[in-house]
Design an enzyme around this catalytic site. Structure first.
Site, PDB file in Angstrom:
ATOM      1  N   LYS A   1       0.843  -1.201   0.000  1.00 33.81           N
ATOM      2  CA  LYS A   1       0.000   0.000   0.000  1.00 33.81           C
ATOM      3  C   LYS A   1       0.873   1.243   0.000  1.00 33.81           C
ATOM      4  O   LYS A   1       1.485   1.588   1.001  1.00 33.81           O
ATOM      5  CB  LYS A   1      -0.936   0.053   1.212  1.00 33.81           C
ATOM      6  CG  LYS A   1      -2.035   1.105   0.980  1.00 33.81           C
ATOM      7  CD  LYS A   1      -2.636   1.693   2.231  1.00 33.81           C
ATOM      8  CE  LYS A   1      -1.815   2.781   2.862  1.00 33.81           C
ATOM      9  NZ  LYS A   1      -1.668   4.014   2.056  1.00 33.81           N
TER      10      LYS A   1
ATOM     11  N   GLU B   1       9.845   0.945  10.608  1.00 35.17           N
ATOM     12  CA  GLU B   1      10.907   1.945  10.433  1.00 35.17           C
ATOM     13  C   GLU B   1      10.229   3.294  10.609  1.00 35.17           C
ATOM     14  O   GLU B   1       9.426   3.698   9.775  1.00 35.17           O
ATOM     15  CB  GLU B   1      11.543   1.772   9.048  1.00 35.17           C
ATOM     16  CG  GLU B   1      12.935   2.347   8.968  1.00 35.17           C
ATOM     17  CD  GLU B   1      12.904   3.744   8.413  1.00 35.17           C
ATOM     18  OE1 GLU B   1      12.918   4.688   9.243  1.00 35.17           O
ATOM     19  OE2 GLU B   1      12.876   3.896   7.196  1.00 35.17           O
TER      20      GLU B   1
ATOM     21  N   CYS C   1      13.375  10.638   7.520  1.00 39.60           N
ATOM     22  CA  CYS C   1      13.234  10.188   8.908  1.00 39.60           C
ATOM     23  C   CYS C   1      14.552  10.336   9.667  1.00 39.60           C
ATOM     24  O   CYS C   1      14.556  10.576  10.870  1.00 39.60           O
ATOM     25  CB  CYS C   1      12.726   8.759   8.955  1.00 39.60           C
ATOM     26  SG  CYS C   1      13.654   7.656   7.890  1.00 39.60           S
TER      27      CYS C   1
ATOM     28  N   GLU D   1       9.656  15.528  16.127  1.00 34.58           N
ATOM     29  CA  GLU D   1      10.059  15.433  14.733  1.00 34.58           C
ATOM     30  C   GLU D   1       9.226  16.405  13.896  1.00 34.58           C
ATOM     31  O   GLU D   1       8.005  16.323  13.873  1.00 34.58           O
ATOM     32  CB  GLU D   1       9.838  14.004  14.228  1.00 34.58           C
ATOM     33  CG  GLU D   1      10.260  13.822  12.790  1.00 34.58           C
ATOM     34  CD  GLU D   1      10.141  12.377  12.308  1.00 34.58           C
ATOM     35  OE1 GLU D   1       9.124  11.740  12.594  1.00 34.58           O
ATOM     36  OE2 GLU D   1      11.082  11.915  11.649  1.00 34.58           O
TER      37      GLU D   1
HETATM   38  P1  ADP Z   1       2.239  11.022   7.630  1.00 30.19           P
HETATM   39  O1  ADP Z   1       1.303  11.399   8.740  1.00 30.19           O
HETATM   40  O2  ADP Z   1       3.475  11.811   7.582  1.00 30.19           O
HETATM   41  O3  ADP Z   1       1.554  10.946   6.282  1.00 30.19           O
HETATM   42  P2  ADP Z   1       1.883   8.273   8.289  1.00 30.19           P
HETATM   43  O4  ADP Z   1       2.667   7.469   9.263  1.00 30.19           O
HETATM   44  O5  ADP Z   1       0.506   8.687   8.677  1.00 30.19           O
HETATM   45  O6  ADP Z   1       2.750   9.533   7.928  1.00 30.19           O
HETATM   46  O7  ADP Z   1       1.773   7.494   6.903  1.00 30.19           O
HETATM   47  C1  ADP Z   1       2.658   6.501   6.439  1.00 30.19           C
HETATM   48  C2  ADP Z   1       1.856   5.383   5.786  1.00 30.19           C
HETATM   49  O8  ADP Z   1       1.004   4.796   6.763  1.00 30.19           O
HETATM   50  C3  ADP Z   1       0.945   5.808   4.636  1.00 30.19           C
HETATM   51  O9  ADP Z   1       0.932   4.804   3.647  1.00 30.19           O
HETATM   52  C4  ADP Z   1      -0.397   5.914   5.305  1.00 30.19           C
HETATM   53  O10 ADP Z   1      -1.482   5.745   4.423  1.00 30.19           O
HETATM   54  C5  ADP Z   1      -0.319   4.765   6.293  1.00 30.19           C
HETATM   55  N1  ADP Z   1      -1.239   4.883   7.440  1.00 30.19           N
HETATM   56  C6  ADP Z   1      -1.662   6.008   8.052  1.00 30.19           C
HETATM   57  N2  ADP Z   1      -2.499   5.713   9.071  1.00 30.19           N
HETATM   58  C7  ADP Z   1      -2.624   4.361   9.103  1.00 30.19           C
HETATM   59  C8  ADP Z   1      -3.345   3.434   9.922  1.00 30.19           C
HETATM   60  N3  ADP Z   1      -4.139   3.850  10.902  1.00 30.19           N
HETATM   61  N4  ADP Z   1      -3.206   2.105   9.657  1.00 30.19           N
HETATM   62  C9  ADP Z   1      -2.415   1.671   8.674  1.00 30.19           C
HETATM   63  N5  ADP Z   1      -1.715   2.489   7.859  1.00 30.19           N
HETATM   64  C10 ADP Z   1      -1.809   3.813   8.058  1.00 30.19           C
END
Ligand code: ADP
Ligand code: MG
Length: 497
Positions: free
Chosen positions: A195, A270, A304, A401
């Protein structure tokens, strides 16, 4: 920021048609029929329309990956599998221009950076991993069994693919993060549901086409673009997924770990960082200034492992801040397809809001900007490269961060105190040490609790080097030989003789 930008025909072709999900080797619409849009962050304009995957699509993709696990993929010998993985690297380089442009348009980063770093690093990751396909050996073991005197055994270990892997990746290095994840999964014989981040799905979708072209059988790699709370959560929770690999924020990493408990799937994470970059008086100070600038401003600071806390020994503090300030002020910020651009926009409105909020918190808490300090007016999600001083250990800008081009510079006097401050973080991803004293450098490298310590360098990434975090920066390592353990089970086979 409006500039006349030119792009390759291939890039235009890819963005002008609605992009679909890849399930079982077929490109299809989402079950719901829903789509979403991605944007060019330099203008805010719609870039492309993409099928929006959800729980039902994840179901189909996991089923396809499960089926593929026992199909032709499992029957390839390791050399054949390795050659296919190698070919993915070749195809990435054959399409370097197009992939770099997709990356620039979707993420904002300068095309020159994508061409110099993202694309060749992605290819190299596949080339490196390809070599491991033929070297995933177990061992022969001679067991001692005290309660079976005189018994003899022939025992050995098998290393088997962990199975169906769910991979969830972020938007800062969309192609490279896909490579970091897919490379070890494919080399070990796993199958995948990937994804991509909702902000930047395009390069992973193009990569998936190249993966098909390389000869990876149908269903081995499935790609479900969509949102985190829906598609991402469905993947992390799915009982048919044997392992989840995630790169992203620490906040979401904790959710992933919880979502994975249902079937106790394997988890690698990560996550974020607040990495210290440390300059001693005996360093090559000009090199340290350039390294500090690169450590924070590379990729708009959306890294990161960005060196976002700068500690400078006090007698060089003014000189380093002055040098860093002029480096920040001289960075040419603009559209990533403009060849003069050195730094692009932030990826999204959300990220722009997050970074500008940190800038105002910094101002309220008394941090002074010697360079930048605000957003750039006009279209697109641009902020100024920013250097902050008058920062105290408890300040938000030192603790949290930012994930943007914002560095906090602080003086230090004593090494012990410095080591304490450097480790005073929930994170432990990376660090930098600038000194000509090799003993001091190696001693400090041991004391710093981080997965990567650079000495007289910063942001050195290589497929051979394990990368990952201590503390809340994650679980496990990406890249190098180490990542392979995330994708394999070890089985002991004991034969009584
Ligand atoms: P940011 O907030 O900087 O976009 P995230 O950690 O939210 O960073 O996003 C990194 C990845 O995790 C993306 O692919 C996002 O769609 C996914 N993501 C965000 N929230 C969830 C969740 N609750 N469960 C699974 N994947 C998630
Ligand atoms: Mg988020």
């Amino acid at each position: 920021m409006a500039v006349a930008v030119s792009m390759a025909d291939a890039t235009r072709r890819f963005t002008s048609e609605p992009r679909k999900l890849l399930i079982g080797g077929e490109w299809r619409d989402s079950v719901s029929g829903k789509t979403f849009e991605t944007y060019d962050p330099a203008t805010g304009a719609v870039l492309a329309t993409v099928a929006e995957g959800d729980k039902q699509d994840v179901e189909l993709a996991v089923a396809a990956a499960r089926k593929a696990l026992d199909g032709p993929w499992a029957k390839l010998n390791p050399s054949e599998r390795g050659r296919i993985v190698h070919r993915i690297g070749d195809l990435i380089m054959e399409h370097a221009e197009e992939l770099a442009e997709l990356e620039t348009l979707d993420n904002g980063k300068p095309k020159g950076v994508a061409l110099a770093a993202d694309v060749p690093l992605a290819a190299d990751l596949f080339w490196y991993m390809a070599g491991w396909a033929t070297k995933l050996n177990g061992g022969t073991i001679n067991p001692s069994v005290p309660y079976m005197p005189g018994a003899e055994f022939h025992a050995y270990t098998l290393r088997e693919p962990v199975g169906v892997v769910g991979q969830i990746i972020p938007w800062n290095f969309p192609l490279l993060m896909a490579a970091w994840k897919l490379g070890p999964a494919l080399t070990t014989g796993c199958t995948v549901v990937l994804k991509p981040a909702e902000q930047t799905p395009l390069s992973a979708l193009r990569l998936a086409e190249l993966i098909q072209e390389a000869g990876v059988p149908d269903g081995v790699v499935n790609v479900i673009p969509g949102f985190g709370e829906t598609a991402g959560a469905a993947l992390a929770q799915h009982p048919g997924v044997d392992k989840v690999a995630f790169t992203g924020s620490t906040e979401v990493g904790k959710l992933i770990a919880q979502q994975a408990t249902g079937n106790l799937k394997r988890v690698s994470l990560e996550l974020g960082g607040k990495s210290p970059n440390i300059v001693f008086s005996d360093a090559d100070v000009d090199a340290a200034i350039a390294g500090a600038a690169q450590g924070i401003f590379f990729n708009q600071g959306e890294v990161c492992s960005a060196g976002s806390r700068l500690y400078v020994q006090e007698d060089q503090f003014d000189r380093v801040v002055e040098g860093l300030t002029s480096a920040a002020q001289s960075i040419r910020v603009g559209h990533g397809l403009d060849p003069d651009t050195e730094m692009g926009p932030l990826v999204s409105q959300e990220q722009f809001d997050r970074v500008t909020r940190y800038l105002s918190i910094g101002e309220q808490e008394g941090n002074r900007a010697t360079a930048g300090g605000s957003a750039i007016d006009g279209e697109g999600w641009f902020v100024q490269p920013t250097v902050l001083v008058d920062a105290k250990p408890e300040h938000t800008i030192v603790q949290e961060e930012v994930f943007g081009p914002v560095i906090a510079a602080m003086p230090f006097s004593d090494v012990d105190d410095l080591a304490r401050q450097a480790n005073d973080s929930h994170y432990g991803l990376a660090a930098g040490v600038w000194t000509r004293d090799i003993s001091k450098a190696h001693k400090l490298a041991k004391r710093i609790k981080a997965g990567t310590v650079h000495v007289n360098s910063y942001h050195v990434f290589s497929a051979e080097l394990p990368f990952g975090g201590y503390k809340q920066s994650g679980w496990g390592r990406e890249m190098g030989e180490e990542v392979l353990n995330n994708y394999m089970e070890t089985k002991s086979v004991i034969v009584g003789l």
